[in-house]
Design an enzyme around this catalytic site. Structure first.
Site, PDB file in Angstrom:
ATOM      1  N   GLU A  50       0.858  -0.932  -0.124  1.00 39.22           N
ATOM      2  CA  GLU A  50       0.049   0.069  -0.124  1.00 39.22           C
ATOM      3  C   GLU A  50       0.881   1.112  -0.071  1.00 39.22           C
ATOM      4  OE1 GLU A  50      -3.042   0.560   2.891  1.00 39.22           O
ATOM      5  OE2 GLU A  50      -3.489  -1.463   3.115  1.00 39.22           O
ATOM      6  N   ASP A  61      -5.968   7.963  10.023  1.00 40.50           N
ATOM      7  CA  ASP A  61      -4.712   7.774  10.502  1.00 40.50           C
ATOM      8  C   ASP A  61      -4.421   8.251  11.873  1.00 40.50           C
ATOM      9  OD1 ASP A  61      -4.249   7.331   7.616  1.00 40.50           O
ATOM     10  OD2 ASP A  61      -3.227   9.217   7.176  1.00 40.50           O
TER      11      ASP A  61
END
EC number: 4.2.1.20
Length: 273
Positions: A50, A61
């Site tokens: 990724e 995040d």
């Protein structure tokens, strides 16, 4: 036609193991440094990479990935640098997926982004904040260029929602092991195995679990019930700590190789569910 991503999951299934997916943001510690780290992950046993597209306003995040992404943005990383990173990873033979919030893709232009990602050898993209109901233009662009649009589900997702996501996703379904942001944790979310079972009732697509996996033991645990194991923060943390300590790029790469190899061992020795 079977894509490179499909082939990786099929091969792992034949080997009786899960696929190991490793995440790192493009541009950290530098564009070339990130490329070297991603190549090191693949060499150590990561099956799918990724490539994170650094973004200034992330919603998923945790602090580790935010710190690395912020540093990459301060360093001037661009979306074109992300595409170049994908090209370098794809050259290793491992499928490369972009992990991106929707705004940067929308600003680049969905059709243009899909075309450039495909030209770089990318396998697809994970878009955590793009609702399937609003993804029509992106789905069309992915279909036109043979890319896999990957969507997320969570323990809170209803069965109706799971069927909706399963109907438009390609490559695999990303199952978030818990509610919240990314980060290393002492234990994988208890509801992860149940979520995987619910997704499998809705689709034959592989199901990969992310959020909270950071050790070989946790990778082995998740590999016991999922088709893929996704690791991000733990790998990013290795690079961050090397950068902050002044140990240098070689120390960061050595740490990435070591952790990736341990995680690869974990997915090859799953703990039965």
């Amino acid at each position: 036609m079977q894509s490179r991503l499909d082939a990786v999951f099929a091969a792992a299934r034949e080997e009786g193991r899960s696929v190991l997916v490793g995440y790192l943001p493009a541009g950290f510690p530098t564009v070339d440094g990130a490329i070297e780290a991603m190549r090191a992950m693949v060499a150590a046993g990561v099956d799918v990479v990724e490539v994170g597209l650094p973004y200034s306003d992330p919603t998923m995040d945790g602090p580790v990935i935010q710190d690395a992404a912020d540093a990459a943005l301060r360093g001037g990383v661009t979306t074109r640098d992300v595409i170049r990173t994908v090209e370098a990873v794809a050259a290793t033979g491992a499928p490369a997926l972009v992990m991106s919030y929707w705004n940067p893709i929308d600003r680049y232009g969905a059709a243009s982004f899909a075309a450039d990602l495909a030209a770089a050898g990318g396998a697809g993209a994970i878009t955590p904040d793009l609702p399937p109901e609003e993804a029509g233009p992106w789905l069309d662009a992915c279909a036109a260029h043979g890319l896999a649009p990957v969507f997320l589900v969570a323990p809170s997702s209803s069965d109706t929602r799971l069927r909706l996501v399963a109907g438009v996703a390609r490559g695999f379904v990303y199952a978030a092991s818990l509610m919240g942001v990314t980060g290393t944790r002492a234990a994988v979310g208890e509801r992860a195995a149940d979520l995987v079972a619910r997704v499998r009732a809705a689709t034959e697509l592989p199901v990969a679990v992310g959020l909270g996996v950071s050790t070989a033991a946790q990778a082995a645990e998740v590999a016991g019930f999922a088709d893929g194991v996704i690791v991000g923060s733990a790998l990013v943390k290795v690079l961050l700590e090397a950068e902050r300590s002044g140990a240098g790029a070689s120390a960061g790469l050595a740490g990435i190789r070591r952790l990736a190899a341990e995680l690869a061992g974990g997915v090859r020795a799953p703990v039965p569910a």
